[in-house]
Design a protein around this motif. Structure first.
Motif, PDB file in Angstrom:
ATOM      1  N   ILE A   1      51.919  68.331  36.215  1.00  0.00           N
ATOM      2  CA  ILE A   1      53.298  68.229  36.681  1.00  0.00           C
ATOM      3  C   ILE A   1      53.461  66.851  37.304  1.00  0.00           C
ATOM      4  CG2 ILE A   1      54.989  69.106  38.323  1.00  0.00           C
ATOM      5  CD1 ILE A   1      53.794  71.879  37.849  1.00  0.00           C
ATOM      6  N   HIS A   2      54.443  66.101  36.828  1.00  0.00           N
ATOM      7  CA  HIS A   2      54.651  64.741  37.316  1.00  0.00           C
ATOM      8  C   HIS A   2      55.344  64.727  38.673  1.00  0.00           C
ATOM      9  CE1 HIS A   2      56.562  60.744  37.605  1.00  0.00           C
ATOM     10  NE2 HIS A   2      55.409  60.368  37.077  1.00  0.00           N
ATOM     11  N   HIS A   3      56.439  65.488  38.814  1.00  0.00           N
ATOM     12  CA  HIS A   3      57.126  65.531  40.103  1.00  0.00           C
ATOM     13  C   HIS A   3      58.013  66.770  40.184  1.00  0.00           C
ATOM     14  CE1 HIS A   3      60.205  63.568  37.575  1.00  0.00           C
ATOM     15  NE2 HIS A   3      61.049  64.219  38.349  1.00  0.00           N
ATOM     16  N   VAL A   4      58.446  67.047  41.399  1.00  0.00           N
ATOM     17  CA  VAL A   4      59.415  68.092  41.679  1.00  0.00           C
ATOM     18  C   VAL A   4      60.585  67.396  42.364  1.00  0.00           C
ATOM     19  CG1 VAL A   4      59.880  70.183  43.000  1.00  0.00           C
ATOM     20  CG2 VAL A   4      57.637  69.854  41.949  1.00  0.00           C
ATOM     21  N   ALA A   5      61.802  67.634  41.884  1.00  0.00           N
ATOM     22  CA  ALA A   5      62.996  67.004  42.457  1.00  0.00           C
ATOM     23  C   ALA A   5      63.748  68.007  43.324  1.00  0.00           C
ATOM     24  CB  ALA A   5      63.900  66.481  41.348  1.00  0.00           C
ATOM     25  N   ILE A   6      64.141  67.546  44.511  1.00  0.00           N
ATOM     26  CA  ILE A   6      64.865  68.388  45.460  1.00  0.00           C
ATOM     27  C   ILE A   6      66.125  67.640  45.882  1.00  0.00           C
ATOM     28  CG2 ILE A   6      64.815  69.473  47.740  1.00  0.00           C
ATOM     29  CD1 ILE A   6      61.725  69.559  47.441  1.00  0.00           C
ATOM     30  N   ILE A   7      67.281  68.283  45.754  1.00  0.00           N
ATOM     31  CA  ILE A   7      68.536  67.714  46.251  1.00  0.00           C
ATOM     32  C   ILE A   7      68.808  68.357  47.600  1.00  0.00           C
ATOM     33  CG2 ILE A   7      71.020  67.487  45.875  1.00  0.00           C
ATOM     34  CD1 ILE A   7      70.422  67.678  42.848  1.00  0.00           C
TER      35      ILE A   7
ATOM     36  N   GLU B   1      54.461  61.281  48.311  1.00  0.00           N
ATOM     37  CA  GLU B   1      53.125  61.568  47.796  1.00  0.00           C
ATOM     38  C   GLU B   1      52.587  62.824  48.461  1.00  0.00           C
ATOM     39  OE1 GLU B   1      49.066  59.434  48.740  1.00  0.00           O
ATOM     40  OE2 GLU B   1      50.262  58.225  47.347  1.00  0.00           O
ATOM     41  N   VAL B   2      52.001  63.688  47.647  1.00  0.00           N
ATOM     42  CA  VAL B   2      51.385  64.914  48.141  1.00  0.00           C
ATOM     43  C   VAL B   2      49.909  64.886  47.752  1.00  0.00           C
ATOM     44  CG1 VAL B   2      51.414  67.437  48.091  1.00  0.00           C
ATOM     45  CG2 VAL B   2      53.551  66.162  47.782  1.00  0.00           C
ATOM     46  N   GLY B   3      49.041  64.725  48.706  1.00  0.00           N
ATOM     47  CA  GLY B   3      47.608  64.739  48.433  1.00  0.00           C
ATOM     48  C   GLY B   3      47.141  63.647  47.491  1.00  0.00           C
ATOM     49  N   GLY B   4      47.894  62.565  47.393  1.00  0.00           N
ATOM     50  CA  GLY B   4      47.515  61.455  46.543  1.00  0.00           C
ATOM     51  C   GLY B   4      47.658  61.728  45.059  1.00  0.00           C
ATOM     52  N   VAL B   5      48.283  62.871  44.688  1.00  0.00           N
ATOM     53  CA  VAL B   5      48.326  63.236  43.278  1.00  0.00           C
ATOM     54  C   VAL B   5      49.757  63.409  42.777  1.00  0.00           C
ATOM     55  CG1 VAL B   5      47.603  64.944  41.567  1.00  0.00           C
ATOM     56  CG2 VAL B   5      46.082  64.362  43.453  1.00  0.00           C
ATOM     57  N   TYR B   6      50.511  64.285  43.355  1.00  0.00           N
ATOM     58  CA  TYR B   6      51.843  64.623  42.862  1.00  0.00           C
ATOM     59  C   TYR B   6      52.922  63.982  43.712  1.00  0.00           C
ATOM     60  CZ  TYR B   6      49.139  68.237  40.566  1.00  0.00           C
ATOM     61  OH  TYR B   6      48.214  68.900  39.823  1.00  0.00           O
ATOM     62  N   GLN B   7      54.118  63.930  43.176  1.00  0.00           N
ATOM     63  CA  GLN B   7      55.247  63.405  43.930  1.00  0.00           C
ATOM     64  C   GLN B   7      56.344  64.438  44.038  1.00  0.00           C
ATOM     65  OE1 GLN B   7      56.825  59.868  42.217  1.00  0.00           O
ATOM     66  NE2 GLN B   7      55.378  58.558  43.268  1.00  0.00           N
ATOM     67  N   ILE B   8      57.026  64.368  45.166  1.00  0.00           N
ATOM     68  CA  ILE B   8      58.281  65.086  45.348  1.00  0.00           C
ATOM     69  C   ILE B   8      59.354  64.019  45.396  1.00  0.00           C
ATOM     70  CG2 ILE B   8      59.687  66.422  46.960  1.00  0.00           C
ATOM     71  CD1 ILE B   8      57.154  67.822  47.873  1.00  0.00           C
ATOM     72  N   GLU B   9      60.420  64.213  44.633  1.00  0.00           N
ATOM     73  CA  GLU B   9      61.563  63.315  44.681  1.00  0.00           C
ATOM     74  C   GLU B   9      62.645  63.996  45.499  1.00  0.00           C
ATOM     75  OE1 GLU B   9      62.657  62.539  40.642  1.00  0.00           O
ATOM     76  OE2 GLU B   9      61.030  61.099  40.363  1.00  0.00           O
ATOM     77  N   LEU B  10      63.038  63.373  46.604  1.00  0.00           N
ATOM     78  CA  LEU B  10      64.068  63.908  47.484  1.00  0.00           C
ATOM     79  C   LEU B  10      65.347  63.115  47.233  1.00  0.00           C
ATOM     80  CD1 LEU B  10      64.336  66.002  49.796  1.00  0.00           C
ATOM     81  CD2 LEU B  10      63.895  64.117  51.370  1.00  0.00           C
ATOM     82  N   PHE B  11      66.418  63.805  46.864  1.00  0.00           N
ATOM     83  CA  PHE B  11      67.680  63.153  46.522  1.00  0.00           C
ATOM     84  C   PHE B  11      68.778  63.538  47.498  1.00  0.00           C
ATOM     85  CE2 PHE B  11      65.584  63.313  42.397  1.00  0.00           C
ATOM     86  CZ  PHE B  11      65.907  62.080  41.836  1.00  0.00           C
ATOM     87  N   SER B  12      69.719  62.618  47.681  1.00  0.00           N
ATOM     88  CA  SER B  12      70.977  62.935  48.357  1.00  0.00           C
ATOM     89  C   SER B  12      72.102  62.680  47.361  1.00  0.00           C
ATOM     90  CB  SER B  12      71.179  62.038  49.581  1.00  0.00           C
ATOM     91  OG  SER B  12      71.464  60.702  49.193  1.00  0.00           O
TER      92      SER B  12
END
Length: 128
Positions: A6-12, A48-59
């Motif tokens: 999983i590359h990233h999880v996006a959260i608005i 960055e989460v644990g140096g592996v995955y990313q969370i993208e936080l959007f407004s």
């Protein structure tokens, strides 16, 4: 077809600054990149989460609300792997986060529990 991960999880989020403080200051996630996109009147924060995955936080201006309990239709929750659920639960509670009681997964016999972000998105910590 082969998925590598999983590359990233996006959260608005509804309140960008509040969510940014929660994910960075409360959860301790590392900022990789932050940009403001003028044409969309929107921030994008890569975490960055644990140096592996990313969370993208959007407004976004005035995003519509979405049901977000773990049993609602759609994405169920976001789970973080931890070594010690009880320890992380205490750390979250010490930082003012309300955390559910720890449960045991009946299949894996691993400990897990849930808490919520500022927009009530269910987040899980799961013992590996």
């Amino acid at each position: 077809m082969e998925f590598k991960g999983i590359h990233h999880v996006a959260i608005i989020c509804s309140d960008y600054e509040k969510s940014k403080r929660f994910y960075v200051d409360t959860l301790g996630l590392k900022i990789v990149n932050e940009i403001y996109r003028q044409e969309r009147d929107s921030y994008k924060l890569d975490l960055e989460v644990g140096g592996v995955y990313q969370i993208e936080l959007f407004s976004f201006p005035n995003p519509p609300e979405r049901p977000s309990t773990p049993e609602d239709q759609g994405l169920r929750h976001l789970a973080f792997e931890v070594d010690d659920v009880e320890k992380v639960k205490r750390e979250l509670e010490d930082r003012g986060v309300e955390v559910e009681d720890v449960r045991i997964d009946p299949v894996t016999e691993k400990k897990f529990t849930f808490f919520k972000d500022p927009d009530q998105l269910p987040l899980e910590i799961y013992e590996i």
